[in-house]
Design an enzyme around this catalytic site. Structure first.
Site, PDB file in Angstrom:
ATOM      1  N   SER A   1      10.791  34.565 -67.828  1.00 60.29           N
ATOM      2  CA  SER A   1      10.790  33.170 -68.296  1.00 60.29           C
ATOM      3  C   SER A   1      12.079  32.422 -67.960  1.00 60.29           C
ATOM      4  O   SER A   1      12.525  31.577 -68.731  1.00 60.29           O
ATOM      5  CB  SER A   1      10.487  33.113 -69.807  1.00 60.29           C
ATOM      6  OG  SER A   1       9.186  33.623 -70.068  1.00 60.29           O
TER       7      SER A   1
ATOM      8  N   ASN B   1       9.451  35.584 -57.313  1.00 57.62           N
ATOM      9  CA  ASN B   1       8.329  36.515 -57.176  1.00 57.62           C
ATOM     10  C   ASN B   1       7.057  35.718 -57.428  1.00 57.62           C
ATOM     11  O   ASN B   1       6.781  35.350 -58.561  1.00 57.62           O
ATOM     12  CB  ASN B   1       8.484  37.647 -58.203  1.00 57.62           C
ATOM     13  CG  ASN B   1       7.268  38.561 -58.245  1.00 57.62           C
ATOM     14  OD1 ASN B   1       6.399  38.497 -57.374  1.00 57.62           O
ATOM     15  ND2 ASN B   1       7.206  39.414 -59.259  1.00 57.62           N
TER      16      ASN B   1
ATOM     17  N   GLU C   1      14.038  43.093 -66.382  1.00 58.50           N
ATOM     18  CA  GLU C   1      12.972  42.187 -66.804  1.00 58.50           C
ATOM     19  C   GLU C   1      12.315  42.732 -68.067  1.00 58.50           C
ATOM     20  O   GLU C   1      11.423  43.583 -67.978  1.00 58.50           O
ATOM     21  CB  GLU C   1      11.913  42.059 -65.705  1.00 58.50           C
ATOM     22  CG  GLU C   1      12.430  41.476 -64.414  1.00 58.50           C
ATOM     23  CD  GLU C   1      11.317  40.788 -63.622  1.00 58.50           C
ATOM     24  OE1 GLU C   1      11.501  39.628 -63.278  1.00 58.50           O
ATOM     25  OE2 GLU C   1      10.275  41.411 -63.389  1.00 58.50           O
TER      26      GLU C   1
ATOM     27  N   GLU D   1       4.577  44.870 -63.861  1.00 60.10           N
ATOM     28  CA  GLU D   1       3.127  44.743 -63.667  1.00 60.10           C
ATOM     29  C   GLU D   1       2.590  45.891 -62.831  1.00 60.10           C
ATOM     30  O   GLU D   1       1.478  46.378 -63.067  1.00 60.10           O
ATOM     31  CB  GLU D   1       2.813  43.362 -63.047  1.00 60.10           C
ATOM     32  CG  GLU D   1       3.024  42.256 -64.072  1.00 60.10           C
ATOM     33  CD  GLU D   1       3.417  40.902 -63.504  1.00 60.10           C
ATOM     34  OE1 GLU D   1       3.264  40.679 -62.291  1.00 60.10           O
ATOM     35  OE2 GLU D   1       3.900  40.064 -64.301  1.00 60.10           O
TER      36      GLU D   1
ATOM     37  N   HIS E   1       8.047  46.615 -60.211  1.00 66.11           N
ATOM     38  CA  HIS E   1       7.839  45.535 -61.193  1.00 66.11           C
ATOM     39  C   HIS E   1       7.003  46.067 -62.361  1.00 66.11           C
ATOM     40  O   HIS E   1       6.134  46.915 -62.176  1.00 66.11           O
ATOM     41  CB  HIS E   1       7.120  44.365 -60.513  1.00 66.11           C
ATOM     42  CG  HIS E   1       7.102  43.136 -61.353  1.00 66.11           C
ATOM     43  ND1 HIS E   1       6.188  42.960 -62.359  1.00 66.11           N
ATOM     44  CD2 HIS E   1       7.899  42.038 -61.356  1.00 66.11           C
ATOM     45  CE1 HIS E   1       6.437  41.790 -62.949  1.00 66.11           C
ATOM     46  NE2 HIS E   1       7.458  41.216 -62.353  1.00 66.11           N
TER      47      HIS E   1
ATOM     48  N   LYS F   1       3.996  36.648 -57.167  1.00 68.40           N
ATOM     49  CA  LYS F   1       2.851  37.424 -57.694  1.00 68.40           C
ATOM     50  C   LYS F   1       1.588  37.063 -56.895  1.00 68.40           C
ATOM     51  O   LYS F   1       1.692  36.843 -55.691  1.00 68.40           O
ATOM     52  CB  LYS F   1       2.717  37.192 -59.198  1.00 68.40           C
ATOM     53  CG  LYS F   1       4.053  37.431 -59.925  1.00 68.40           C
ATOM     54  CD  LYS F   1       3.961  37.468 -61.413  1.00 68.40           C
ATOM     55  CE  LYS F   1       5.366  37.698 -61.993  1.00 68.40           C
ATOM     56  NZ  LYS F   1       5.372  37.837 -63.443  1.00 68.40           N
TER      57      LYS F   1
ATOM     58  N   GLY G   1       6.353  35.849 -68.349  1.00 67.58           N
ATOM     59  CA  GLY G   1       5.183  34.976 -68.431  1.00 67.58           C
ATOM     60  C   GLY G   1       4.870  34.514 -69.843  1.00 67.58           C
ATOM     61  O   GLY G   1       3.799  33.953 -70.090  1.00 67.58           O
TER      62      GLY G   1
HETATM   63  P1  13P Z   1       8.128  34.678 -65.302  1.00 66.88           P
HETATM   64  O1  13P Z   1       9.356  33.988 -64.755  1.00 66.88           O
HETATM   65  O2  13P Z   1       6.860  33.927 -64.983  1.00 66.88           O
HETATM   66  O3  13P Z   1       8.274  35.041 -66.747  1.00 66.88           O
HETATM   67  O4  13P Z   1       8.000  36.063 -64.490  1.00 66.88           O
HETATM   68  C1  13P Z   1       9.095  36.908 -64.413  1.00 66.88           C
HETATM   69  C2  13P Z   1       8.781  37.975 -63.440  1.00 66.88           C
HETATM   70  O5  13P Z   1       7.994  38.863 -63.697  1.00 66.88           O
HETATM   71  C3  13P Z   1       9.460  37.917 -62.117  1.00 66.88           C
HETATM   72  O6  13P Z   1       9.277  39.110 -61.422  1.00 66.88           O
END
Ligand code: 13P
Length: 255
Positions: free
Chosen positions: A217, A13, A171, A101, A99, A15, A177
């Site tokens: 992560s 992903n 997640e 976010e 997601h 983003k 992140g």
């Molecule tokens: P990270 O791997 O950067 O922690 O992000 C995970 C994520 O949100 C994938 O959709």
């Protein structure tokens, strides 16, 4: 380790990262690094504007393309939105839905997530339905309750045929992140609970075939122990999916 019949999925992903030119350059680098891997479904989800360039760069390869979101209507007066048929036309096979976010920053509800899942499947896409608890919810001992509610909201009411097209991504918000990966045992506990909830909703056969990805992560040095868990069937990777070398190392976790 993923049970027979559950082909692992490693999805990146991206983003809000990469222009079309940056996407094409990264994927030209990625292709040869993973071209020998046929027992994993490999997916990259660029921003909408880079999807066409990504699909072109990946034509004829074993790497598939997905979107990061979609709207549930196919067309209409919905300024700024993008629909499932539009993604499919560009060559997308997958789409991330719900997601954290989107839930936290853009107000997406369980109901919206459900409508998007239905629309994605109707457009011929395979949705990656995301669930996960916040740090406060985990510390309050509410992880399984929160994730169970999200699973019910997202997957409740889908048919068995619709379920076959969908994968789930667990997640934990506190692991996204932050560099704080869930331990393999923490991931396995929630994945097993998700499969149990899916069995209540859709029966043991559907739940047994459901692929459940871990996200938060994931890096080349922790993917192997996560993938060794019985109910971990893949990974949804953020930061480490942006470079060809680290994403390829995750795709090739078996060594
Ligand atoms: P990270 O791997 O950067 O922690 O992000 C995970 C994520 O949100 C994938 O959709």
């Amino acid at each position: 380790m993923s049970a027979p019949g559950r082909k692992p999925v490693i999805a990146g992903n991206w983003k809000l990262f990469k222009t079309s030119a940056e996407a094409a350059a990264m994927l030209r680098d990625l292709r040869p690094r993973v071209s020998m891997i046929h027992d994993v479904e490999i997916v990259v989800c660029p921003p909408f504007t880079a999807i066409a360039a990504a699909a072109q760069a990946l034509a004829g390869s074993n790497v598939q393309v997905g979107g990061q979101d979609l709207y549930w209507e196919s067309q209409g007066a919905f300024t700024g939105e993008v629909s499932g048929p539009m993604l499919a036309e560009l060559g997308c096979r997958w789409v991330v839905v719900g997601h954290s976010e989107r839930r936290q920053l853009f107000g997406e509800t369980d109901e919206a997530v459900h409508r998007k899942l239905v629309a994605a499947i109707a457009a011929g896409l395979s949705p990656i339905a995301c669930v996960g608890e916040t740090l406060a919810e985990r510390e309050a001992g509410r992880t399984l309750e929160v994730v169970g509610r999200q699973i019910q909201g997202a997957l409740g009411g889908l048919s068995g045929d619709q379920m076959k097209r969908l994968v789930v991504a667990y997640e934990p918000v506190w692991a996204i992140g932050t560099g704080k990966v869930a331990t393999p045992a923490q991931a396995e506990e929630v994945h097993a609970a998700i499969r149990a909830r899916a069995a209540e909703l859709h029966g043991a056969a559907v739940a047994g075939a459901l692929r459940i990805l871990y996200g938060g992560s994931v890096k080349p040095d922790n993917v192997k122990e996560l993938m060794a868990q019985e109910d971990v069937d893949g990974a949804l990777v953020g930061g480490a999916s942006l470079q060809a070398e680290s994403f390829a190392a995750i795709v090739r976790w078996r060594g």
